[in-house]
Design an enzyme around this catalytic site. Structure first.
Site, short mmCIF file in Angstrom:
data_model
loop_
_atom_site.label_atom_id
_atom_site.label_comp_id
_atom_site.label_asym_id
_atom_site.label_seq_id
_atom_site.Cartn_x
_atom_site.Cartn_y
_atom_site.Cartn_z
N SER A 49 0.85 -1.20 0.00
CA SER A 49 0.00 0.00 0.00
C SER A 49 0.88 1.25 0.00
CB SER A 49 -0.90 0.01 1.24
OG SER A 49 -1.58 1.25 1.31
N HIS A 86 -1.12 -0.95 -4.28
CA HIS A 86 -2.45 -0.60 -3.74
C HIS A 86 -2.43 0.89 -3.41
CE1 HIS A 86 -6.19 -1.39 -1.50
NE2 HIS A 86 -5.73 -0.56 -0.58
N ASP A 90 -4.47 4.07 -1.88
CA ASP A 90 -5.60 4.44 -1.04
C ASP A 90 -6.00 5.90 -1.25
OD1 ASP A 90 -4.04 2.42 1.32
OD2 ASP A 90 -6.05 2.06 0.53
N MET A 100 -8.43 8.86 -0.20
CA MET A 100 -9.27 9.20 0.94
C MET A 100 -9.73 10.66 0.85
SD MET A 100 -7.00 7.51 3.96
CE MET A 100 -6.48 5.80 3.87
N HIS A 116 -8.08 2.01 -4.45
CA HIS A 116 -9.09 1.80 -3.41
C HIS A 116 -9.72 3.15 -3.07
CE1 HIS A 116 -9.76 0.59 1.10
NE2 HIS A 116 -10.91 0.77 0.45
N MET A 120 -11.88 5.41 -1.03
CA MET A 120 -12.58 5.62 0.23
C MET A 120 -13.18 7.03 0.15
SD MET A 120 -9.72 3.81 2.60
CE MET A 120 -8.51 3.99 1.29
N MET A 147 -12.04 -5.33 4.27
CA MET A 147 -11.28 -4.50 5.19
C MET A 147 -11.12 -5.23 6.51
SD MET A 147 -10.50 -1.96 3.37
CE MET A 147 -9.60 -1.11 4.66
N ASP A 179 -7.30 -6.23 3.44
CA ASP A 179 -6.65 -4.92 3.54
C ASP A 179 -6.73 -4.35 4.95
OD1 ASP A 179 -7.32 -1.73 1.84
OD2 ASP A 179 -5.60 -2.47 2.98
#
Ligand code: DX5
Ligand code: ZN
Length: 223
Positions: free
Chosen positions: A7, A32, A34, A36, A65, A67, A136, A174
């Site tokens: 990540s 990966h 993330d 956010m 990913h 979020m 998750m 994850d």
């Protein structure tokens, strides 16, 4: 072979290029990323520009990913930035079918994710429509948290449904995944292990990747 997806959230951003190359040199399979928004999760990370930067540095699979409270607004941006898969949360779209279809029509893989307090039943009806299920094992927003053991039950339930119905959906896990709990996560049913801190804080990254690649799933007797 079990895949590892370091990540990017956990990199030393003063050395982003070197860190991404180090992950590639260690033979890690995916990156990966993330994303956010400070609304769906209590943190803000990075956007398409960083994904594009990683895409310039590495030819590995980019697993994005989202979020975000309005993920669908950004599908095109992340696809254009180089995403190979886009995953959004079932908490935002309880019936994800329309958005999964939109992502697939862009020619990339589509995934859904569920938080540790969600039930497998919330995603099971849609696994036939997914390329990827991201389970998750921490509440999203930050790296470096501890693995939530109850996520193993969710993984196992989804694995049972995927195997029983011969679906192609991969299960990725994850949050708080490490070399120590990796075997149990794979035994529960994971195909892909996202590792942030465990990978980027490691001084033995290639050994960690090799160990993950060598993990074999011990069949669980699931009643
Ligand atoms: C958390 C992110 C995870 C996190 C994983 O919201 O979705 O991908 O970066 O980091 P570790 O492996 O350190 O828990
Ligand atoms: Zn993530």
């Amino acid at each position: 072979m079990i895949k590892i997806a370091p990540s990017v959230l956990a990199v030393d951003f003063t050395k982003l290029g070197a860190e991404i190359q180090s992950a590639d040199n260690s033979q890690a399979d995916w990156h990966h990323l993330d994303i956010m928004d400070g609304h769906f999760v209590p943190n803000i990370s990075f956007g398409p520009a960083l994904v594009k930067t990683v895409d310039k540095i590495s030819d590995r699979y980019l697993d994005v990913h989202l979020m975000l409270s309005e993920p669908e607004k950004y599908f095109e941006d992340f696809k254009d930035a180089g995403a190979d898969s886009i995953t959004f949360h079932i908490e935002i779209h309880p019936d994800p079918r329309e958005h999964l279809k939109t992502i697939k029509e862009m020619g990339i893989h589509a995934g859904i994710s569920l938080n540790p307090d969600a039930k497998a039943e919330q995603v099971i009806p849609y696994l036939k429509d997914c390329d990827l299920l991201l389970v998750m094992s921490v509440f999203p927003g930050f790296g470096g948290q501890s693995f939530i053991e109850s996520s193993l039950d969710t993984i196992a339930e989804c694995r049972k449904h995927i195997d029983k119905n011969n679906l192609k959906c991969l299960i990725s896990v994850d949050g708080g995944v490490t070399g120590e709990n990796a075997q149990r996560v794979v035994d529960a049913g994971a195909d892909v292990l996202v590792m942030g801190s465990a990978f980027y804080k490691s001084t033995e990254r290639a050994n960690l990747v090799e160990a993950v690649h060598d993990i074999k799933r011990n069949k669980q007797v699931i009643e």
